[in-house]
Design a protein around this motif. Structure first.
Motif, PDB file in Angstrom:
ATOM      1  N   ALA A 187      -0.202  10.400   1.829  1.00 24.79           N
ATOM      2  CA  ALA A 187      -0.323  11.353   2.934  1.00 24.79           C
ATOM      3  C   ALA A 187      -0.652  12.753   2.430  1.00 24.79           C
ATOM      4  O   ALA A 187      -1.438  13.479   3.049  1.00 24.79           O
ATOM      5  CB  ALA A 187       0.973  11.372   3.742  1.00 24.79           C
ATOM      6  N   ALA A 188      -0.071  13.143   1.292  1.00 20.83           N
ATOM      7  CA  ALA A 188      -0.360  14.463   0.735  1.00 20.83           C
ATOM      8  C   ALA A 188      -1.816  14.600   0.335  1.00 20.83           C
ATOM      9  O   ALA A 188      -2.367  15.701   0.333  1.00 20.83           O
ATOM     10  CB  ALA A 188       0.553  14.726  -0.465  1.00 20.83           C
ATOM     11  N   ALA A 189      -2.465  13.477   0.010  1.00 27.05           N
ATOM     12  CA  ALA A 189      -3.881  13.504  -0.360  1.00 27.05           C
ATOM     13  C   ALA A 189      -4.793  13.432   0.858  1.00 27.05           C
ATOM     14  O   ALA A 189      -6.014  13.377   0.705  1.00 27.05           O
ATOM     15  CB  ALA A 189      -4.193  12.349  -1.305  1.00 27.05           C
ATOM     16  N   GLY A 190      -4.217  13.410   2.069  1.00 30.70           N
ATOM     17  CA  GLY A 190      -5.025  13.357   3.277  1.00 30.70           C
ATOM     18  C   GLY A 190      -5.530  11.980   3.626  1.00 30.70           C
ATOM     19  O   GLY A 190      -6.429  11.838   4.462  1.00 30.70           O
ATOM     20  N   LYS A 191      -4.945  10.946   3.032  1.00 33.95           N
ATOM     21  CA  LYS A 191      -5.381   9.575   3.287  1.00 33.95           C
ATOM     22  C   LYS A 191      -4.339   8.856   4.138  1.00 33.95           C
ATOM     23  O   LYS A 191      -3.206   9.300   4.279  1.00 33.95           O
ATOM     24  CB  LYS A 191      -5.607   8.834   1.970  1.00 33.95           C
ATOM     25  N   LYS A 192      -4.748   7.735   4.691  1.00 31.47           N
ATOM     26  CA  LYS A 192      -3.862   6.944   5.538  1.00 31.47           C
ATOM     27  C   LYS A 192      -3.372   5.726   4.775  1.00 31.47           C
ATOM     28  O   LYS A 192      -4.133   5.104   4.027  1.00 31.47           O
ATOM     29  CB  LYS A 192      -4.606   6.486   6.801  1.00 31.47           C
ATOM     30  N   SER A 193      -2.103   5.362   4.968  1.00 29.28           N
ATOM     31  CA  SER A 193      -1.539   4.193   4.292  1.00 29.28           C
ATOM     32  C   SER A 193      -0.966   3.229   5.319  1.00 29.28           C
ATOM     33  O   SER A 193      -0.463   3.654   6.371  1.00 29.28           O
ATOM     34  CB  SER A 193      -0.440   4.605   3.303  1.00 29.28           C
ATOM     35  N   TYR A 194      -1.069   1.937   5.010  1.00 30.74           N
ATOM     36  CA  TYR A 194      -0.445   0.883   5.800  1.00 30.74           C
ATOM     37  C   TYR A 194       0.325  -0.024   4.844  1.00 30.74           C
ATOM     38  O   TYR A 194      -0.203  -0.397   3.782  1.00 30.74           O
ATOM     39  CB  TYR A 194      -1.488   0.060   6.567  1.00 30.74           C
ATOM     40  N   THR A 195       1.551  -0.365   5.200  1.00 26.68           N
ATOM     41  CA  THR A 195       2.394  -1.212   4.357  1.00 26.68           C
ATOM     42  C   THR A 195       2.272  -2.655   4.818  1.00 26.68           C
ATOM     43  O   THR A 195       2.496  -2.951   5.991  1.00 26.68           O
ATOM     44  CB  THR A 195       3.854  -0.755   4.415  1.00 26.68           C
ATOM     45  N   ILE A 196       1.924  -3.550   3.879  1.00 28.70           N
ATOM     46  CA  ILE A 196       1.670  -4.951   4.198  1.00 28.70           C
ATOM     47  C   ILE A 196       2.524  -5.832   3.288  1.00 28.70           C
ATOM     48  O   ILE A 196       2.614  -5.596   2.089  1.00 28.70           O
ATOM     49  CB  ILE A 196       0.177  -5.317   4.000  1.00 28.70           C
ATOM     50  N   VAL A 197       3.152  -6.866   3.876  1.00 25.01           N
ATOM     51  CA  VAL A 197       3.890  -7.873   3.114  1.00 25.01           C
ATOM     52  C   VAL A 197       3.244  -9.222   3.408  1.00 25.01           C
ATOM     53  O   VAL A 197       3.234  -9.667   4.553  1.00 25.01           O
ATOM     54  CB  VAL A 197       5.381  -7.903   3.514  1.00 25.01           C
ATOM     55  N   VAL A 198       2.676  -9.859   2.387  1.00 30.25           N
ATOM     56  CA  VAL A 198       1.948 -11.123   2.598  1.00 30.25           C
ATOM     57  C   VAL A 198       2.459 -12.255   1.725  1.00 30.25           C
ATOM     58  O   VAL A 198       1.897 -13.344   1.735  1.00 30.25           O
ATOM     59  CB  VAL A 198       0.435 -10.933   2.342  1.00 30.25           C
ATOM     60  N   GLY A 199       3.511 -12.053   0.954  1.00 29.24           N
ATOM     61  CA  GLY A 199       3.985 -13.112   0.063  1.00 29.24           C
ATOM     62  C   GLY A 199       3.075 -13.234  -1.150  1.00 29.24           C
ATOM     63  O   GLY A 199       2.590 -12.239  -1.692  1.00 29.24           O
ATOM     64  N   LYS A 200       2.816 -14.465  -1.568  1.00 27.30           N
ATOM     65  CA  LYS A 200       1.927 -14.671  -2.712  1.00 27.30           C
ATOM     66  C   LYS A 200       0.507 -14.261  -2.337  1.00 27.30           C
ATOM     67  O   LYS A 200      -0.010 -14.627  -1.280  1.00 27.30           O
ATOM     68  CB  LYS A 200       1.962 -16.132  -3.155  1.00 27.30           C
ATOM     69  N   LEU A 201      -0.138 -13.531  -3.235  1.00 28.13           N
ATOM     70  CA  LEU A 201      -1.431 -12.932  -2.924  1.00 28.13           C
ATOM     71  C   LEU A 201      -2.559 -13.926  -3.103  1.00 28.13           C
ATOM     72  O   LEU A 201      -2.543 -14.771  -3.996  1.00 28.13           O
ATOM     73  CB  LEU A 201      -1.673 -11.720  -3.828  1.00 28.13           C
TER      74      LEU A 201
END
Length: 558
Positions: A326-340
């Motif tokens: 957020a400090a860099a002006g970007k957007k973040s989304y938190t994702i939990v998907v288990g094994k990738l």
């Protein structure tokens, strides 16, 4: 428009793929139980020590976690450990019968096999976990754990012969290290090498410290007092590693020691791969990692990929990463998907890149088949720096350790509202102060993608979104703003061209992507119709657990 849809999308499986299973073959099918006598397996799995520690801890429900290569031995271990735990169970006349201990096998781990699977263990309501095989030794967050590395045989003559081929000079400074499954052989091998004339060979022992110069290892200096054991630099030392190390360890140690040499252990019955990494290829791997850092430097939406729910402090790390992004002006989304896998991540087309929250081994995700780069928190710190301050020293780290401690989690809507008010004042001042009425945003230096040389205009969408909301004020399409937030907090608002959609009064580049760039809008015939009616209220379905579902309004009855 409706006219643009010539035919419904193909949602069925093509006939030629009906009988094909796209799931990669598991290493369990390839693993065969080695023909080893019971007395040997008792030593390999340390049955007696495990039973003693379980009794001392007072555990009644125990989860046994095995890696894929050891699963064929799991039934035998359960039977042997159960018999050992039953010894002395009925001693003491007049005492109540003790509760019989129950053992559960954790086969399919939720995340990486090197980490303790607390999630699966909690499904069995376990009091503790016994983790078998190699481990990253990351501290757990909820359940206690007993690590059984297992004991493996090692051909000392072959090891010393390989060592002499790698180091012909007797004065070479060498640190001897093994995988945790071969740790008991380190001291005898070092003693044998010293007898052969190698005077600068030092051993290592296991400690639970992933942040050490050598992760989870402490170098034992023969002539140094105990209090001075950690005051030595390893820049002049070579590393001789017995067994195949993980790639993350090679990258970590590449800048901390002079060189790395590997002695593979083909005699191990629990090795699922025969590939031996080439330490000389490590600089090339690091250059590729730096290439991923450059790709993330111009990303606008970054996904925080949770690859563990067990490693201690993973929640505070997520909070820290959100603050940094957020400090860099970007957007973040938190994702939990288990094994990738590539298919899971491909569902989030709006995300430009990912940062992994996991242990120091699972933080390194192979890029094969992935559409977007996946980096570690350490690499993200470099990516968020400016081009002038970003310096690649060759240092690398894959875990969450070392991330600056997060501040307390605050309400996102309140933070954005405060930032909008602040930026509104700043923007008004900027317009007045800058000659010609040009805002500071418009006078900023242009940003270019260092890989392609193209101009990037959307790498900081949150700064643009906040200023857009501040400038437009209440002139939004029928939506009033209160303290910088939308009064219609439950709607996705379509704003003017160039602005970003709002969700609950917060700028959402993800929602804007879905609105403007997604070509698939769902099944139906009224595509793009202006007189679309609002959908009906979603009916509440079943809830609860399988043994006692409640349906709809039934759960409200007493």
């Amino acid at each position: 428009m409706t006219s643009e849809l010539s035919a419904p999308p193909v949602l069925s499986t093509p006939a030629e793929h009906i009988f094909e299973d796209p799931t990669p073959a598991s290493s369990i099918a390839q693993a065969k139980r080695p023909n080893r006598p019971d007395y040997e397996l008792y030593e390999v799995y340390e049955i007696v020590r495990t039973a003693i520690e379980i009794k001392q801890n007072g555990w009644n429900r125990i989860a046994l976690q095995f890696p894929d290569a050891m699963l064929p031995d799991a039934p035998w271990v359960v039977n042997a450990l159960g018999n050992e735990l039953d010894k002395g169970q009925e001693e003491g006349p007049g005492q109540e019968q003790q509760q019989r201990r129950r053992l559960y096998i954790l086969a399919d781990t939720s995340y990486s096999a090197c980490c303790v699977d607390e999630i699966a263990a909690e499904h069995a309501d376990a009091d503790g976990v016994v983790h078998y095989g190699r481990a990253c030794l990351s501290p757990t967050s909820r359940l206690p754990v007993i690590h059984i590395f297992t004991k493996q045989k090692l051909d000392y003559a072959s090891v010393t012969e390989s060592f002499e081929k790698e180091f012909s000079e007797k004065t070479e400074k060498v640190v001897v290290m093994t995988d945790v499954m071969f740790q008991e052989h380190v001291a005898p091998i070092c003693e044998s090498l010293r007898e052969r004339g190698y005077s600068n060979v030092v051993a290592t022992e296991i400690v639970r410290d992933p942040t050490g110069t050598i992760p989870n290892r402490k170098v034992i200096w023969p002539d140094a007092p105990a209090e001075e054991q950690t005051n030595y630099s390893l820049n002049e030392y070579h590393l001789f590693h017995i067994s195949t190390p993980p790639t993350s360890l090679l990258l970590t140690l590449s800048s901390r020691l002079a060189s790395l040499r590997i002695y593979s252990t083909p005699s191990s019955p629990y090795t699922t791969t025969s590939e031996v990494p080439d330490p000389s290829a490590t600089p090339g791997l690091l250059r590729r990692r730096y290439g991923l850092v450059i790709r993330l430097a111009t990303a606008s939406i970054i996904g925080i990929l949770v690859n563990t729910l067990s490693v201690k402090n993973y929640m505070s790390t997520i909070s820290t990463l959100k603050s940094q992004i957020a400090a860099a002006g970007k957007k973040s989304y938190t994702i939990v998907v288990g094994k990738l896998n590539a298919a899971k991540l491909a569902n989030f087309a709006e995300v430009d890149g990912w940062v992994v929250v996991g242990c120091w081994e699972s933080g390194l995700v192979e890029q094969e088949g992935l559409w977007k780069p996946v980096i570690t928190p350490f690499e993200l710190g470099l990516a968020l720096q400016g081009d002038e301050s970003r310096v690649w020293t060759g240092e690398w780290w894959g875990g969450i350790e070392g991330v600056v401690e997060a501040s307390p989690v605050k309400d996102d809507n309140a933070e954005v509202g405060a930032e909008q008010e602040k930026d509104k004042e700043v923007t008004e001042n900027e317009v007045e102060d800058v000659e010609g009425g040009v805002s500071d945003e418009e006078s900023e230096a242009p940003e270019f993608d260092l890989r392609t040389g193209k101009l990037v205009s959307h790498s900081r969408p949150m700064r643009v979104a906040i200023r857009s909301v501040s400038r437009s004020g209440s002139e939004t399409d029928g939506v009033d703003l209160v303290n910088g937030q939308s009064a219609a907090s439950s709607a996705i608002v379509k704003r003017a061209v160039g602005d970003v959609a709002l969700v609950n009064g917060v700028a959402s580049p993800g929602a804007e992507f879905l609105r403007s760039q997604r070509t698939w809008q769902g099944l139906g015939t009224e595509f793009g119709a202006e007189d679309d009616e609002e959908s009906t209220v979603v009916e509440e379905g079943r809830s609860g657990v399988a043994r006692g579902y409640t349906v709809g309004q039934d759960q409200l009855r007493t």
